[in-house]
Every structure is written in C-alpha cells, then in structure tokens.
Write a protein that holds these residues in place. Structure first.
Motif, PDB file in Angstrom:
ATOM      1  N   GLU A  45     -14.270  10.527   7.924  1.00 36.00           N
ATOM      2  CA  GLU A  45     -13.564  11.554   7.159  1.00 36.00           C
ATOM      3  C   GLU A  45     -13.811  11.375   5.663  1.00 36.00           C
ATOM      4  OE1 GLU A  45      -9.799  11.530  10.322  1.00 36.00           O
ATOM      5  OE2 GLU A  45      -9.472  11.093   8.198  1.00 36.00           O
ATOM      6  N   ARG A  46     -13.440  12.387   4.913  1.00 40.46           N
ATOM      7  CA  ARG A  46     -13.533  12.311   3.456  1.00 40.46           C
ATOM      8  C   ARG A  46     -12.266  11.662   2.914  1.00 40.46           C
ATOM      9  NH1 ARG A  46     -11.786  15.177  -0.876  1.00 40.46           N
ATOM     10  NH2 ARG A  46     -10.733  16.684   0.488  1.00 40.46           N
ATOM     11  N   TRP A  47     -12.440  10.663   2.058  1.00 38.88           N
ATOM     12  CA  TRP A  47     -11.292  10.014   1.421  1.00 38.88           C
ATOM     13  C   TRP A  47     -10.615  11.003   0.484  1.00 38.88           C
ATOM     14  CZ3 TRP A  47     -11.240   7.262  -3.730  1.00 38.88           C
ATOM     15  CH2 TRP A  47     -10.053   6.549  -3.925  1.00 38.88           C
ATOM     16  N   PRO A  48      -9.283  11.109   0.522  1.00 38.22           N
ATOM     17  CA  PRO A  48      -8.622  12.073  -0.352  1.00 38.22           C
ATOM     18  C   PRO A  48      -8.747  11.762  -1.827  1.00 38.22           C
ATOM     19  CG  PRO A  48      -7.022  10.879   1.013  1.00 38.22           C
ATOM     20  CD  PRO A  48      -8.373  10.445   1.450  1.00 38.22           C
ATOM     21  N   ALA A  49      -9.155  10.518  -2.170  1.00 34.70           N
ATOM     22  CA  ALA A  49      -9.394  10.093  -3.554  1.00 34.70           C
ATOM     23  C   ALA A  49      -8.094   9.967  -4.332  1.00 34.70           C
ATOM     24  CB  ALA A  49     -10.356  11.039  -4.272  1.00 34.70           C
ATOM     25  N   GLY A  50      -8.220   9.343  -5.501  1.00 32.09           N
ATOM     26  CA  GLY A  50      -7.060   9.124  -6.348  1.00 32.09           C
ATOM     27  C   GLY A  50      -7.194   7.835  -7.122  1.00 32.09           C
ATOM     28  N   PRO A  51      -6.167   7.487  -7.897  1.00 34.81           N
ATOM     29  CA  PRO A  51      -6.230   6.282  -8.729  1.00 34.81           C
ATOM     30  C   PRO A  51      -6.234   5.017  -7.888  1.00 34.81           C
ATOM     31  CG  PRO A  51      -4.006   7.187  -8.734  1.00 34.81           C
ATOM     32  CD  PRO A  51      -4.865   8.183  -8.016  1.00 34.81           C
ATOM     33  N   VAL A  52      -6.841   3.960  -8.429  1.00 35.28           N
ATOM     34  CA  VAL A  52      -6.892   2.651  -7.774  1.00 35.28           C
ATOM     35  C   VAL A  52      -6.610   1.589  -8.817  1.00 35.28           C
ATOM     36  CG1 VAL A  52      -8.357   0.972  -6.572  1.00 35.28           C
ATOM     37  CG2 VAL A  52      -8.519   3.404  -6.002  1.00 35.28           C
ATOM     38  N   HIS A  53      -5.751   0.630  -8.487  1.00 40.06           N
ATOM     39  CA  HIS A  53      -5.435  -0.455  -9.422  1.00 40.06           C
ATOM     40  C   HIS A  53      -6.351  -1.649  -9.169  1.00 40.06           C
ATOM     41  CE1 HIS A  53      -2.965  -4.180 -10.425  1.00 40.06           C
ATOM     42  NE2 HIS A  53      -3.274  -3.650 -11.587  1.00 40.06           N
ATOM     43  N   ALA A  54      -7.069  -2.075 -10.197  1.00 40.74           N
ATOM     44  CA  ALA A  54      -7.875  -3.300 -10.177  1.00 40.74           C
ATOM     45  C   ALA A  54      -8.838  -3.333  -8.987  1.00 40.74           C
ATOM     46  CB  ALA A  54      -6.970  -4.530 -10.170  1.00 40.74           C
ATOM     47  N   ASP A  55      -9.414  -2.195  -8.646  1.00 39.49           N
ATOM     48  CA  ASP A  55     -10.358  -2.088  -7.525  1.00 39.49           C
ATOM     49  C   ASP A  55      -9.734  -2.493  -6.198  1.00 39.49           C
ATOM     50  OD1 ASP A  55     -12.489  -1.221  -9.146  1.00 39.49           O
ATOM     51  OD2 ASP A  55     -12.960  -3.281  -9.711  1.00 39.49           O
ATOM     52  N   MET A  56      -8.409  -2.428  -6.110  1.00 39.57           N
ATOM     53  CA  MET A  56      -7.706  -2.814  -4.883  1.00 39.57           C
ATOM     54  C   MET A  56      -7.212  -1.559  -4.177  1.00 39.57           C
ATOM     55  SD  MET A  56      -5.479  -6.017  -6.358  1.00 39.57           S
ATOM     56  CE  MET A  56      -4.808  -6.431  -4.741  1.00 39.57           C
ATOM     57  N   ASP A  57      -8.048  -1.045  -3.288  1.00 35.37           N
ATOM     58  CA  ASP A  57      -7.661   0.120  -2.489  1.00 35.37           C
ATOM     59  C   ASP A  57      -7.366  -0.371  -1.084  1.00 35.37           C
ATOM     60  OD1 ASP A  57      -7.282   2.785  -1.638  1.00 35.37           O
ATOM     61  OD2 ASP A  57      -9.357   2.847  -0.925  1.00 35.37           O
ATOM     62  N   PHE A  58      -6.125  -0.201  -0.632  1.00 41.80           N
ATOM     63  CA  PHE A  58      -5.716  -0.769   0.645  1.00 41.80           C
ATOM     64  C   PHE A  58      -4.867   0.239   1.405  1.00 41.80           C
ATOM     65  CE2 PHE A  58      -3.113  -3.470   3.431  1.00 41.80           C
ATOM     66  CZ  PHE A  58      -4.109  -4.225   4.028  1.00 41.80           C
ATOM     67  N   ALA A  59      -5.079   0.310   2.720  1.00 41.70           N
ATOM     68  CA  ALA A  59      -4.286   1.212   3.560  1.00 41.70           C
ATOM     69  C   ALA A  59      -2.897   0.601   3.738  1.00 41.70           C
ATOM     70  CB  ALA A  59      -4.965   1.411   4.908  1.00 41.70           C
ATOM     71  N   ALA A  60      -1.980   0.978   2.861  1.00 45.71           N
ATOM     72  CA  ALA A  60      -0.666   0.342   2.742  1.00 45.71           C
ATOM     73  C   ALA A  60       0.008   0.187   4.109  1.00 45.71           C
ATOM     74  CB  ALA A  60       0.206   1.162   1.806  1.00 45.71           C
ATOM     75  N   ASN A  61       0.442  -1.052   4.413  1.00 52.10           N
ATOM     76  CA  ASN A  61       0.882  -1.343   5.776  1.00 52.10           C
ATOM     77  C   ASN A  61       2.269  -1.951   5.899  1.00 52.10           C
ATOM     78  OD1 ASN A  61       0.708  -4.028   4.998  1.00 52.10           O
ATOM     79  ND2 ASN A  61      -1.082  -4.511   6.248  1.00 52.10           N
ATOM     80  N   THR A  62       3.060  -2.005   4.813  1.00 56.16           N
ATOM     81  CA  THR A  62       4.265  -2.834   4.851  1.00 56.16           C
ATOM     82  C   THR A  62       5.558  -2.045   4.995  1.00 56.16           C
ATOM     83  OG1 THR A  62       3.082  -4.386   3.423  1.00 56.16           O
ATOM     84  CG2 THR A  62       5.438  -4.742   3.712  1.00 56.16           C
ATOM     85  N   HIS A  63       5.745  -1.016   4.220  1.00 56.01           N
ATOM     86  CA  HIS A  63       6.985  -0.246   4.268  1.00 56.01           C
ATOM     87  C   HIS A  63       6.630   1.222   4.150  1.00 56.01           C
ATOM     88  CE1 HIS A  63      11.170   0.374   4.356  1.00 56.01           C
ATOM     89  NE2 HIS A  63      11.569  -0.437   3.391  1.00 56.01           N
TER      90      HIS A  63
END
Length: 460
Positions: free
Chosen positions: A95-113
C-alpha cells in the motif's frame, strides 16, 4: 480481508502472543447475556502484531494492531482489527504510506496504547516516535504532531485532566539529555512543553498526575550504547549506578524545578493513579522490587501493588504494600485521574490457577492469567473474578454507567481469550458485582493476541 504470510516461530510469536495474519471486519456479533444499553461507544485496544517473516526480537517491538468493538443500543454492531500503517507496514502490505512528519527518523507502527483526544483517535508508543492518527473505522490517517505544534517525540502513556481538558504526557528519547513534559490542550495543539534534565537516558514508560504535580519515575533502566552496538533491539538495561528516584514537577508557577526523592532500586511500568493530600502526594503503582531485566521479561519481582506517599515537608517517600497478588496494567475510572480514588482494577499475571503459580512477574507464554482484580482502597478489600482455567484476561478498562455516575457505578471490560473457541470475547462485568457472572460476553470471530492498553470511548 488482508492476508499476510505466516511468521517464523519464536517465543513472542507463539501461543497467546502469536500474531494474527488477517485484518477482519465482522458485523452483528453474537452476544451471551445482555449488553447494557447505556454502553454506547467504542472499546479499543492496541498491541504488537508483527507481520512479515522477521522476528522483531522483543514483544514490545511488533507492529501495532488496533482492535475495536462498536457497542450501541444493546448490540455489538461490529469488530475490526487493523495494523497501524507506518511506512514499513504500508509497504509490506503493498500500500501507499499516508505520509506525514517523523521524529528523528523514527517511524514506528505505534503498538502500545490507543486514546481519543480533541476529535482524534491516536495510537501511541514510547521512546520518541510520533503517535499515529486513525479514523473511527481504524484506517490510518498518518503520523500526528498535533498540527505541527509538537517540537519533538511523544510517549506511550497520557493522562487527561478532565477539569481542564488538557492531555499530559512525558516523552523520552535516547538522544536527549532530558525528558519532556508535554501538554496538549482541548483544541488538539501543544500548549506547553517543559524539559526536565536527567542523566543516563532513563526509560520512563509511565508517569502519574495530580492536581498540582506531574510525578516522574527516574529508575535504573537506562539507555545502553553498549547494548545498542551489540545489536539489541531494545537497548535499555538495568543500570545499578543510576540512583532510583521519584520527582514532583509543579504543573504551574514561575519556578517549575523538580523536587526529587530517592527510593530503593526498583522498576515501575504502570501507575494506577495519584492525588494531592495536603503537603503529601499519594501514588498507587505496580512495583517490581529490585533489578529488572528488560530483555528477559521473566522471573522479575516480587511484583505487587504499592502506595508511595511522598512527603514534601519530611523530604522522603514512604512505601506501603497494598496487595500481594502479582498484577499489572492497573486502571481507575478515568474521571478521577489526578484526584483521590477509591477503586482500581488490574490484571493478574504469573498466577495460572489456585493450584498452579508461575514465578511472580513472569511474562511467560501466558503473561496474563485467568483473572481480573478489583481493589477497594478504602477498605483494603480485593475481589478476584476468575475465568476458566486456560483463559487469559487482558487489561481491565472501566466504563461509567452514565457521565455523572459515581465512581465504580459502571462496568469493567476486557478482552478474554476463550480456549474452547480459540478466539477472544469482549467480557463485560458489573463493577459492583465484580465476582458475579459477566453481564455480557461479545464473541469475536478471531483471536486477539496478548497486547497492551486500550480505552472505552463513549459517544457523547
């Protein structure tokens, strides 16, 4: 329905940890019992669900998948589960990534809350990556920096002060020489940030909030460059030279210097709640005594529910054990966050049944046991709701029966693995009849892997 190849087998890819390989949408879910009609809203829960053939190397690092059940008019209208589409996840799914801002090159599929604030549904994660915004149907909107107002990274855990409408968080990132208290206003933009200097890069998974203070836990699990250089996927290790301490950061005032108090070496993942009591601050928390090995997640502890009373005048912290049951993921009625509370709910861990007990705090193949706990912190009473022997009950979330209902007047909800079906139920307990039969059980069409935190988001 989106399918993905079966994963290699490893500790966190087996048993009740094992990720599901499909995204499902199911309508008109079967229900045993009767869903209270006042439960009008969404129950959501986040957790790691790796995809692809590569073992993420640690339970905390699998790509996030959010599960949601929609309740309305006494019916379970639908269930969905969706991966959070980081760039890597989107590309893996073609799929195409929806894009957006990233902090410190850390793009992660948020998994905690997964939380709701200012009209957004946000999946969160710790250690610096940005949260991801989701639609009500769990489609990924993209990473969120609160309309460009967030100056750095964000955090896994937040606390909403319902009196002010402010959402508080404490962010940490290995490259900083501080942690950052972040306040997002009711308009969904960052209204203030405060940097708190720290040494060694401590992990601060959670914090606590009172009417006057942000309570910080600066404990001896810190960033390790040695572990990172050795290829550790989660380079935070026990640091015996790092003094354990708890800090009080004033929420307001011209001087917002933190007042620190030393405590014995320990580890805290999660707090139940905190409140002001005159010149004292009371914090209820799940505490692991002694050292904590983040790489192992087993045979830690003892793990107990404790009350820490921070006496500003005396300059010390008094610790009182409230309950010996090994437990985690403590929650209160969200309406009393930062205020005095009487009741709390948590998930039993380690203990499997009355006759079989694993080591205290052992996150083994069945990290969650077959029981939920309810605490009356006024009387000291502890009620245990047990499910069948091989069930596994996740975090318990409280939903009030109405916006103005009294504390504990409502329902406790959790995903519970049903071993007979090999799938999950959303179980609803009456909070005031906690040990009684469930009010209702919504039978999901799939298994929900062991995961982390969730929210009840009522339709207002």
């Amino acid at each position: 329905m989106t399918e993905h190849p079966t994963l290699d087998r490893s500790r966190f890819l087996q048993g009740q940890y094992a990720p599901v390989t499909e995204e499902i949408t199911a309508f008109d879910l079967p229900v045993t019992g009767s869903l209270p009609p006042e439960l009008d809203g969404r129950y959501l829960r986040n957790g790691p669900n790796p995809l692809g053939l590569e073992d993420p190397g640690h339970w905390f690092l699998g790509a996030g998948m959010v599960h949601r059940v929609r309740l309305r008019d006494g019916k379970a209208e639908w269930y969905r589960n969706r991966w959070v589409r980081s760039r890597q996840v989107a590309e893996s799914l073609g799929e195409r990534w929806p894009a957006g801002p990233v902090h410190a090159d850390m793009d992660f599929a948020a998994n905690t809350h997964v939380i709701a604030h200012a009209g957004r549904t946000l999946a969160t994660v710790e250690a610096g990556p940005l949260p991801y915004e989701l639609t009500p149907e769990l489609e990924t909107v993209g990473p969120c920096d609160f309309a460009g107002t967030l100056p750095g990274g964000y955090a896994a855990h937040t606390k909403l002060d319902r009196r002010t409408g402010d959402l508080h968080a404490v962010a940490y990132f290995w490259g900083w020489d501080h942690v950052q208290h972040v306040v997002v206003g009711s308009d969904g933009t960052v209204s203030s940030t405060t940097d708190v200097p720290v040494t060694d890069g401590p992990m601060m998974h959670d914090f606590a909030l009172t009417s006057r203070y942000v309570v910080l836990f600066d404990l001896p699990v810190t960033f390790s460059m040695e572990a990172a250089s050795a290829g550790s996927s989660l380079p935070y290790t026990w640091n015996p030279s790092h003094q354990a301490r708890v800090g009080l950061l004033p929420r307001t005032g011209a001087s917002r210097e933190v007042c620190w108090f030393e405590v014995d070496p320990c580890w805290v993942f999660h707090t139940l709640n905190a409140y002001d009591d005159g010149d004292r601050v009371v914090v209820d928390t799940c505490r692991y005594e002694g050292t904590y090995d983040m790489a192992v997640l087993a045979e830690q502890g003892p793990l107990t529910l404790e009350r820490w009373t921070i006496d500003l005048a005396a300059g010390k912290v008094t610790q009182q054990r409230l309950d010996d049951h090994p437990q985690e993921f403590p929650r209160v009625d969200e309406r009393v966050v930062s205020l005095p509370h009487r009741y709390g709910y948590s998930a039993l861990v380690g203990e499997v049944s009355r006759d079989t007990v694993r080591p205290n705090g052992d996150f083994g193949d069945d990290a969650f046991a077959n029981a939920l706990l309810k605490h009356d912190l006024s009387t000291g009473a502890v009620e245990v709701h047990r499910f069948e022997r091989d069930a596994a009950a996740g975090e318990a979330v409280f939903a009030p029966s109405s916006p103005g209902a009294a504390e504990d007047d409502g329902y406790v909800m959790a995903f519970v693995h049903d071993p007979d079906r090999g799938a999950a139920d959303l179980v609803v307990l009456a909070a005031q009849d906690f040990t009684g039969e469930p009010v209702a059980a919504v039978h999901l069409p799939a298994r929900v892997p062991l995961g982390f935190h969730g929210s009840w988001i009522a339709d207002q």
